[in-house]
Write an enzyme that holds these catalytic residues in place. Structure first.
Site, PDB file in Angstrom:
ATOM      1  CE1 TYR A   7     -11.073  -1.493  -5.655  1.00 27.92           C
ATOM      2  CE2 TYR A   7     -11.325  -3.782  -6.334  1.00 27.92           C
ATOM      3  CZ  TYR A   7     -11.686  -2.724  -5.506  1.00 27.92           C
ATOM      4  OH  TYR A   7     -12.638  -2.901  -4.550  1.00 27.92           O
ATOM      5  CG  HIS A  64     -28.181  24.027  -2.778  1.00 27.68           C
ATOM      6  ND1 HIS A  64     -28.390  23.119  -3.797  1.00 27.68           N
ATOM      7  CD2 HIS A  64     -28.308  25.254  -3.330  1.00 27.68           C
ATOM      8  CE1 HIS A  64     -28.637  23.788  -4.911  1.00 27.68           C
ATOM      9  NE2 HIS A  64     -28.593  25.082  -4.665  1.00 27.68           N
ATOM     10  CB  CYS A 115      -0.938  -0.018   1.208  1.00 31.36           C
ATOM     11  SG  CYS A 115      -1.892   1.496   1.353  1.00 31.36           S
ATOM     12  CD  GLU A 140      -7.198   2.399  -8.441  1.00 33.79           C
ATOM     13  OE1 GLU A 140      -6.045   1.960  -8.257  1.00 33.79           O
ATOM     14  OE2 GLU A 140      -8.014   2.557  -7.514  1.00 33.79           O
ATOM     15  CD  GLU A 167     -27.909  19.883  -3.230  1.00 35.62           C
ATOM     16  OE1 GLU A 167     -28.833  20.280  -2.519  1.00 35.62           O
ATOM     17  OE2 GLU A 167     -27.247  20.639  -3.971  1.00 35.62           O
ATOM     18  CE  LYS A 220      -4.849   4.395  -5.907  1.00 42.10           C
ATOM     19  NZ  LYS A 220      -5.405   3.073  -5.723  1.00 42.10           N
ATOM     20  CB  CYS A 270      -3.289   2.619  -1.449  1.00 37.85           C
ATOM     21  SG  CYS A 270      -3.410   0.932  -0.886  1.00 37.85           S
TER      22      CYS A 270
HETATM   23  P1  NDP Z   1      -8.553  -7.554  -9.994  1.00 38.60           P
HETATM   24  O1  NDP Z   1      -8.757  -8.902  -9.450  1.00 38.60           O
HETATM   25  O2  NDP Z   1      -9.309  -6.397  -9.476  1.00 38.60           O
HETATM   26  O3  NDP Z   1      -8.755  -7.573 -11.580  1.00 38.60           O
HETATM   27  C1  NDP Z   1      -8.065  -8.474 -12.393  1.00 38.60           C
HETATM   28  C2  NDP Z   1      -8.419  -8.183 -13.831  1.00 38.60           C
HETATM   29  O4  NDP Z   1      -7.649  -9.024 -14.675  1.00 38.60           O
HETATM   30  C3  NDP Z   1      -9.872  -8.478 -14.158  1.00 38.60           C
HETATM   31  O5  NDP Z   1     -10.310  -7.584 -15.144  1.00 38.60           O
HETATM   32  C4  NDP Z   1      -9.786  -9.901 -14.698  1.00 38.60           C
HETATM   33  O6  NDP Z   1     -10.810 -10.202 -15.592  1.00 38.60           O
HETATM   34  C5  NDP Z   1      -8.488  -9.847 -15.443  1.00 38.60           C
HETATM   35  N1  NDP Z   1      -7.866 -11.143 -15.610  1.00 38.60           N
HETATM   36  C6  NDP Z   1      -7.472 -12.010 -14.660  1.00 38.60           C
HETATM   37  N2  NDP Z   1      -6.916 -13.103 -15.210  1.00 38.60           N
HETATM   38  C7  NDP Z   1      -6.957 -12.917 -16.544  1.00 38.60           C
HETATM   39  C8  NDP Z   1      -6.556 -13.687 -17.648  1.00 38.60           C
HETATM   40  N3  NDP Z   1      -5.977 -14.876 -17.484  1.00 38.60           N
HETATM   41  N4  NDP Z   1      -6.762 -13.197 -18.883  1.00 38.60           N
HETATM   42  C9  NDP Z   1      -7.345 -11.991 -19.044  1.00 38.60           C
HETATM   43  N5  NDP Z   1      -7.757 -11.208 -18.048  1.00 38.60           N
HETATM   44  C10 NDP Z   1      -7.554 -11.674 -16.800  1.00 38.60           C
HETATM   45  O7  NDP Z   1      -6.972  -7.351  -9.890  1.00 38.60           O
HETATM   46  P2  NDP Z   1      -6.037  -6.089  -9.923  1.00 38.60           P
HETATM   47  O8  NDP Z   1      -4.741  -6.643 -10.395  1.00 38.60           O
HETATM   48  O9  NDP Z   1      -6.638  -4.951 -10.661  1.00 38.60           O
HETATM   49  O10 NDP Z   1      -5.964  -5.682  -8.401  1.00 38.60           O
HETATM   50  C11 NDP Z   1      -5.713  -6.664  -7.405  1.00 38.60           C
HETATM   51  C12 NDP Z   1      -6.465  -6.369  -6.157  1.00 38.60           C
HETATM   52  O11 NDP Z   1      -5.827  -5.321  -5.459  1.00 38.60           O
HETATM   53  C13 NDP Z   1      -7.895  -5.873  -6.357  1.00 38.60           C
HETATM   54  O12 NDP Z   1      -8.826  -6.898  -6.525  1.00 38.60           O
HETATM   55  C14 NDP Z   1      -8.129  -5.122  -5.076  1.00 38.60           C
HETATM   56  O13 NDP Z   1      -8.526  -6.046  -4.104  1.00 38.60           O
HETATM   57  C15 NDP Z   1      -6.782  -4.556  -4.759  1.00 38.60           C
HETATM   58  N6  NDP Z   1      -6.696  -3.149  -5.178  1.00 38.60           N
HETATM   59  C16 NDP Z   1      -7.492  -2.215  -4.580  1.00 38.60           C
HETATM   60  C17 NDP Z   1      -7.450  -0.898  -4.960  1.00 38.60           C
HETATM   61  C18 NDP Z   1      -8.343   0.087  -4.305  1.00 38.60           C
HETATM   62  O14 NDP Z   1      -8.881  -0.205  -3.260  1.00 38.60           O
HETATM   63  N7  NDP Z   1      -8.567   1.243  -4.916  1.00 38.60           N
HETATM   64  C19 NDP Z   1      -6.534  -0.437  -6.001  1.00 38.60           C
HETATM   65  C20 NDP Z   1      -5.755  -1.489  -6.578  1.00 38.60           C
HETATM   66  C21 NDP Z   1      -5.839  -2.784  -6.171  1.00 38.60           C
HETATM   67  P3  NDP Z   1     -12.211 -10.847 -15.076  1.00 38.60           P
HETATM   68  O15 NDP Z   1     -12.982  -9.740 -14.449  1.00 38.60           O
HETATM   69  O16 NDP Z   1     -12.804 -11.373 -16.334  1.00 38.60           O
HETATM   70  O17 NDP Z   1     -11.834 -11.933 -14.118  1.00 38.60           O
END
Ligand code: NDP
Length: 470
Positions: A187, A448, A53, A191, A453, A61, A58
């Site tokens: 996520y 307001h 983080c 982002e 709101e 980022k 976080c």
């Molecule tokens: P996520 O799990 O959020 O998303 C992974 C993405 O990759 C999805 O779109 C998924 O598609 C895709 N994917 C996974 N495997 C494959 C594959 N083999 N081929 C193609 N596409 C694939 O992971 P992130 O890496 O974005 O982030 C990890 C975690 O970190 C998040 O889930 C969250 O918990 C945390 N995080 C939180 C943040 C915040 O609070 N603002 C910011 C950044 C990270 P599909 O949907 O089809 O499975």
């Protein structure tokens, strides 16, 4: 470890009452709170204090998100009479400023632990047995051990995947790439689409779902796809990457990215944001028989305890809700239950979360789809152009949505895409955690003029869903 000599009492048979593996958000919180209750605590961290983080997640980022927002604000200022031009962006200056801030935060984390009387080990820890760890050159024993090792980005495996970077790498790129192919729509992908496009890169977003952010409310997902398109991000839904090839050996060589539909995209950088996995490799879990699931996540039961008594796991290494505040809550609760006033109560179903996309998304509670699957629900949706953009001319819409249980009239979910969404939903999440009803929202007088709101003035139901009324 001067303060932690073996004593004479029965509990002094171990070097430590509690030893935490991993100095990220959850581990540090657990160690500090336990030490505050008088426990003899040690923490090992091999990489950086504050974990993902603070160092490569976080915090940096969000600084990059802010950098991108300044660019848009400069453009928008013209609508308010300012004679400003954007000018060039200095990526190296941004990264250096970000690194100074992160170094400051690392120092704070370390000093907080030292101030709490926790023994710090800048070393890797591996299990020898359920009470013994190899920590760097030392053997250390502890009555209880907490595994808080977090997760790491999953690297893809298609041909040429080694040419892609992951989120660990993105925070130290030498320069802003001109053209980026971003893979995934979770996520991180969403982002960074906003960050990179906002700083001036051309971005192609390739994802396998019809809409980005699987799992979020469908209206939010559709609004996000529109917002990304309005910001110039090229969307490639329902597609995947099959291969990457480089046009030569030079570090800056163009990448040719082949998609499942045969399209070939050219890019200077391919960024794979296709998920994260628990950090358990090389910990020696087999030596102690800690149970993991198919993804390698440590399985925990009541009170964060693993399958081995006296061994606990918190945060992303358990792969449940991989969010910093959840790891903090788990670490805090564990320390309180072992050494303090007992576990702290909190509700995993009502954890608010934000995606710092452009504009940001924030959400708490059930989506329309989840609520409809449980029973009849009233849905209130509002879409409007925020006041600011009446003058800037920017094509931006805000979306707000309430999901209400039809029988009890309790607000089950609140969702927003739009400026300040995370700040607004954080406040609303208190009301929703308290079980507020739609009538409670209605009798709240708004502030307001604000966007927020709108959440207390949504009078007309948009539709009813679930329970056969869908
Ligand atoms: P996520 O799990 O959020 O998303 C992974 C993405 O990759 C999805 O779109 C998924 O598609 C895709 N994917 C996974 N495997 C494959 C594959 N083999 N081929 C193609 N596409 C694939 O992971 P992130 O890496 O974005 O982030 C990890 C975690 O970190 C998040 O889930 C969250 O918990 C945390 N995080 C939180 C943040 C915040 O609070 N603002 C910011 C950044 C990270 P599909 O949907 O089809 O499975």
């Amino acid at each position: 470890f001067r303060h932690h000599r073996r004593g004479t009492g029965p509990d002094r048979a171990f070097d430590f009452d509690l030893f935490v593996i991993g100095g990220g958000a959850g581990g540090v919180r657990c160690a500090r709170v336990a030490a505050g209750h008088g426990a003899r605590v040690g923490v090992a961290e091999e990489r950086f204090w504050g974990g993902t983080c603070v160092n490569i997640g976080c915090v940096p980022k969000k600084l990059l998100v802010m950098a991108a927002e300044y660019g848009a604000a400069l453009d928008d200022a013209r609508g308010f009479g300012w004679a400003v031009q954007r000018g060039a962006h200095d990526w190296a200056a941004l990264i250096a400023a970000k690194d100074r801030e992160i170094a400051r935060l690392n120092g704070i984390y370390r000093r907080m632990l030292e101030g709490a009387g926790v023994a710090i080990f800048d070393a890797r820890a591996t299990f020898r047995d359920a009470h013994t760890l190899q920590v760097g050159e030392r053997r250390i024993t502890a009555e209880r051990i907490v595994i808080a090792t977090g997760g790491q980005p999953t690297r893809p495996t298609y041909p040429g995947a080694e040419l892609a970077v992951v989120s660990d790498d993105i925070f130290h790129l030498p320069a802003l790439p001109h053209r980026v192919v971003l893979h995934g729509s979770g996520y991180i992908a969403v982002e960074f689409a906003g960050i990179l496009a906002g700083l001036g890169a051309e971005v192609d977003l390739v994802y396998r779902q019809p809409l980005p952010l699987r799992g979020f409310d469908a209206d939010l997902r559709a609004a996000l796809a529109e917002a990304l398109t309005a910001d110039g991000v090229r969307l490639h839904p329902e597609r995947n990457i099959t291969a990457i090839a480089a046009s030569g050996d030079a570090p800056g060589a163009v990448r040719r990215v082949t998609l499942t539909d045969g399209t070939v995209l050219e890019a200077d950088l391919v960024f794979a944001a296709t998920g994260r996995h628990p950090n358990v490799a090389g910990l020696g879990l087999e030596a102690v028989g800690v149970q993991t699931n198919a993804k390698g996540a440590i399985v925990t039961g009541e009170g964060a305890e693993t399958s081995v008594p006296g061994l606990y796991a918190i945060g992303d290494v358990t792969d449940r809700l991989n969010l910093t505040p959840v790891a903090l809550a788990e670490g805090h609760s564990l320390a309180e239950s072992l050494f303090g006033a007992g576990p702290r109560a909190w509700d995993l179903d009502r954890v608010a979360t934000a995606v710092f996309s452009s504009p940001p998304i924030a959400t708490v509670g059930l989506t329309e789809e989840q609520a409809a699957a449980r029973g009849p629900a009233d849905i209130y949706v509002s879409r409007f152009r925020p006041m600011r953009h009446a003058l800037t001319g920017r094509e931006r819409r805000t979306l707000m949505k309430l999901v209400v249980d039809q029988k009890t009239q309790r607000v089950l979910g609140a969702h927003m895409l739009g400026e300040d969404a995370p700040e607004i939903i954080q406040g609303l999440s208190v009301a929703i955690n308290c079980g507020a009803t739609k009538a409670d929202f209605d009798r709240t007088v708004g502030i307001h003029p604000t966007s927020a709101e709108e959440f207390v003035t949504m009078r007309t139901r948009t539709r009813s869903v679930g329970g056969g009324q869908g």
